[in-house]
Scaffold this motif. Structure first.
Motif: not given
Length: 855
Positions: A32-46, A82-93
């Motif tokens: 959930r909270a920490l990104p992978d050092v390889r692609d720099g993404l957390k699971p929700v963003h990936r 659905d809110r966490p997924v949408y919030d993550a997508m919004v921040r990515m934009a």
């Protein structure tokens, strides 16, 4: 009571809690909270990116409803709200959240003011062009896949990104027992650093920092000081100070501070609202109005200042109290092989390069296998359709076979083909059997064989693999690289207001009623004696300029009040005004109590100069005859609300304070006409909280009216004035030196005609006096018009008083020699003029030595 067949196993609750909590915390950390050092993404963003990849909403395709994307990600890969997924997508934009946004949003995606985005049913999205590079080669077996939450689908464990996402976009997240907070960086600088690492694996962090200079925030701003950046790059932890980017403008007759960039992650609306509160609370004086003039062309916040405010001082208060200056606490924690690890700059780059290396090898193997498969099929084509006879034979076998299986078996037997080759022959379209198509097959085979050799060479040569990584990164840099947004102030560190304000020459003027101002010395051009002079300040009726002194911006002014408190102002904090301006009431500049009153002001040099403050003393006198000498060092640490300079007993008050160098003489006068003279060294230096010692012994109904400090015994004379208008000048030597605490000698023969002594001053011929009557009449006279006479006399009448009028106070016009040339009276003007407080004429026909009042 357990049912039949069940077995109860007793477990220690502490062990169970420990075990369960560790399982939970690891789940949060990894999933959930920490990104992978390889692609720099957390699971929700990936999962958002992979979900959009699966839906085909690439940068060159049309937008898709956000609700459709969120639903797909939710149903297939991310079984949470659905809110966490949408919030993550919004921040990515959001371009103010990510340095390089990964989602291209259409519709209301929120704002820097903290406005929420529109509901997902109203907005649309697709991938940004840069996200194509993050998902590039995903279909070439470059990364491992895993089952989704219900084992119905596969999702990637990591993305094969060509973008060093962890570096360029940073991340933040709070896990259980740990957190991450990583800064974004410039893509061009990051890739330059990565290619430098590929060229030299032993490169030091300092050498990397020549390429990747500092973080680069999406909102721009200024990185104030470099030590935090260096520490973060070297250790993975550090504190980076961020400041808004500001400029100064003139709006009408007011100065204004214009903010064009704010620190990262600052809510602009909240920042403005908080600043407005601080202005109301008078924590940040000097601001007239705050306006947000931001629009689609950019950010613009205007702090319009009051006319007497100093822009640099207000700006530093804004930096101190508001989000115009914030700090970013770097904590580079990411998952390395599934375990959280704190990483420095080189380690982040190392892990990204190793990831790209693995992707290149896996992609090359995949492409090699595909090429070999194609070459194998082409070899079959060449066997069967290489000559016309072979082709005719193959066609005959196919035509005379009862079914495809029989045809395949016949081809395999006749031409020694593999099953795959025979099937490919059967699948061949008749159009491919023309002569031209046969030539193309031979040409394709030659090219495939060259490709196979190249791919085998790549797999066998590590240097070639790293060269490919480098070239692909340079290609990415050329496509998406841009200029830095955040500037770096290398000289920054602890705030030092002096850095902003030049130490230029100024002239300070203080009026009798307590109005103070600072004027540039450039307004005082040199003028010979007898010149016309310049028009001076406009003061209130019956007010005049009492104190005119040359100073520099970095000097200090100390103010002492009758309650025994001391306040500070740096000279540059005194409002600047023209020569003709009235100035500002001192009470509005310092936090003086309403029932207190300033009795003395002292100009000092730099209070941070240890040698100077230890050498100089402050000598104070009270109404009841207490004198106190304290080292200036005790007053060298300013406080906003002032400090206690002397403890004042009941029914006493501070009358004056003077700066001495340890070699002065002190004279104290009382209202009954007594005066004592003694060397300064007779008063021992005491601490700031002490009461002091007896300076003069007073008779009943007597009180001190003033103190002077004599430094030039030969030239200084003592002036005393009585309340009925009598006064005289006497040589200092006429007063014999006695011990401190004596009764003193007669300084003015007090009679009913003269009244009590009300003032004592140290004067020379060049001084002027201003005598203020209780009725409001102010009379100016030259000291040179008064002759020096004996000590034990009643003096001469200085002014004629009408009726029961008396003198209220006498002020020496203190004019620094360096500005005195500008203070000449206009030619033909009379030096002694009177005014009453009811005059309606302008009272500004004065030179800076004092206001001449017309009747």
């Amino acid at each position: 009571m357990n049912t039949e067949g069940e077995k109860l196993i007793p477990i220690n609750i502490v062990d169970e809690m420990k075990s369960s909590y560790i399982d939970y915390s690891m789940s949060v950390i990894v999933s959930r909270a920490l990104p992978d050092v390889r692609d720099g993404l957390k699971p929700v963003h990936r999962r958002v990116l992979y979900g959009m990849y699966g839906l085909g909403v690439f940068s060159n395709k049309k937008y898709l409803k956000s609700a459709r994307i969120v639903g797909d990600v939710l149903g297939k890969y991310h079984p949470h709200g659905d809110r966490p997924v949408y919030d993550a997508m919004v921040r990515m934009a959001q371009p103010w959240s990510l340095r390089y946004p990964q989602v291209d949003g259409q519709g209301n995606y929120g704002s820097m003011d903290g406005d929420p985005p529109a509901a997902m049913r109203y907005t649309e999205a697709r991938l940004q062009k840069i996200s194509d590079e993050i998902l590039s080669d995903l279909d070439k077996d470059t990364v491992d896949f895993q089952n989704n939450f219900d084992d119905s689908l596969q999702e990637p464990k990591v993305l094969p990104t060509r973008i060093p996402t962890l570096l360029v976009n940073g991340t933040s997240g709070i896990a259980v027992g740990m957190a991450t907070n990583m800064t974004p960086h410039n893509l061009t600088e990051s890739i330059n650093a990565i290619t430098a690492y590929i060229d030299n694996k032993d490169i030091t962090i300092d050498e990397l920092m020549q390429h990747i200079i500092a973080p680069d925030f999406p909102t721009g701003g200024i990185i104030y000081g470099y030590e935090g950046v260096r520490e973060a790059f070297h250790t993975g932890r550090g504190r980076i100070v961020l400041r808004a980017k500001v400029s100064f403008e003139q709006i009408g007759n007011r100065d204004a501070i214009i903010v064009s960039e704010i620190p990262y992650q600052v809510n602009k609306a909240e920042m403005i609202a908080r600043t407005a509160e601080l202005v109301k609370e008078d924590k940040i004086p000097g601001i007239h109005e705050i306006r947000d003039e931001s629009d689609r062309n950019g950010l613009r916040v205007v702090y319009e200042l009051k006319t007497d405010a100093i822009p640099n001082v207000v700006l530093n208060l804004l930096y101190k109290y508001t989000a115009l200056q914030t700090s970013f606490s770097v904590n580079n924690i990411a998952l390395v092989n599934g375990r959280p690890q704190q990483l420095n700059l080189k380690e982040i780059i190392h892990h990204f390069v190793e990831h790209r290396h693995e992707v290149i090898i896996r992609r090359t193997r995949f492409e090699l296998n595909k090429a070999r498969e194609r070459a194998h099929i082409l070899e079959g084509f060449m066997k069967v359709i290489g000559t016309q006879d072979d082709l005719d034979k193959a066609i005959s076998i196919i035509r005379h076979s009862a079914n495809p299986q029989e045809a395949k078996a016949g081809l395999i037997e006749e031409f020694q083909l593999s099953d795959i080759q025979a099937q490919a022959i059967l699948d061949l379209r008749l159009a491919r059997l023309t002569g031209m198509e046969l030539d193309k097959i031979r040409q394709e085979y030659d090219e495939i064989m060259k490709l196979i050799n190249h791919l085998e060479e790549i797999l066998a040569t590590p240097s070639l693999q790293y060269e490919i990584i480098k070239n692909e990164l340079i290609e990415v840099k050329n496509k998406y690289g841009d200029e830095r947004r955040s500037e770096i102030d290398y000289a920054g560190g602890e705030m030092n207001i002096e850095d902003f304000i030049p130490n230029e020459q100024v002239v300070l003027t203080i009026s009798h009623a307590g109005y103070i101002k600072r004027t540039s010395a450039k307004e005082y051009k040199v003028q010979s004696r007898g010149g016309v002079g310049n028009r001076g300040a406009t003061t209130r009726d019956a007010d005049f300029l009492e104190y005119v002194v040359a100073a520099t911006n970095h000097q200090y002014m100390l103010f002492f009040t009758e309650k025994g408190k001391c306040y500070w102002l740096r000279v540059f904090e005194i409002p600047e005004a023209s020569k003709t301006a009235k100035g500002r009431a001192i009470q509005n500049l310092i936090n003086i109590e309403p029932d207190d009153k300033i009795k003395a002001y002292i100009k000092t040099d730099d209070l941070k100069n240890t040698e100077y403050v230890q050498q100089m003393n402050v000598v104070m006198i009270t109404k009841n005859g207490t004198i106190k000498k304290t080292s200036l060092e005790a007053y060298s640490r300013p406080r906003v609300n002032g400090i206690n300079a002397i403890e004042i007993r009941e029914d006493d008050q501070l009358l004056g304070a003077k700066l001495t160098d340890g070699n002065s003489e002190i004279m104290i006068a009382s209202k009954n006409g007594k005066c004592i003279r003694f060397p300064e060294d007779k008063v021992r230096s005491v601490g700031r909280t002490s009461i002091g010692v007896k300076g003069i012994t007073l008779e009943d109904n007597d009180e001190v009216i003033g103190m002077i400090v004599v430094n030039d015994i030969a030239n200084d004379t003592v002036l005393v004035v009585s309340e009925k208008g009598y006064g005289k000048r006497t040589a200092v030597e006429d007063y014999r030196i006695t011990n401190r605490g004596g009764k003193g000698v007669i300084t003015l023969n007090i009679t009913e005609k003269t009244g009590s002594v009300i003032a004592i001053n140290s004067v020379v011929d060049e001084n002027d006096l201003m005598i203020i009557n209780k009725s409001g009449v102010a009379i100016r006279m030259n000291v040179s018009d008064m002759r020096v006479m004996g000590r034990n006399t009643q003096g001469v009448r200085l002014i004629n008083l009408k009726g029961n009028d008396e003198i209220a106070s006498v002020a020496k016009i203190e004019v620094d020699q360096s500005v005195e040339e500008e203070e000449e009276l206009a030619e033909g003007e009379t030096p002694t003029t009177e005014t009453t407080p009811n005059t309606h004429q302008e009272t500004n026909n004065t030179e800076e030595t004092g206001t001449l009042f017309d009747e």
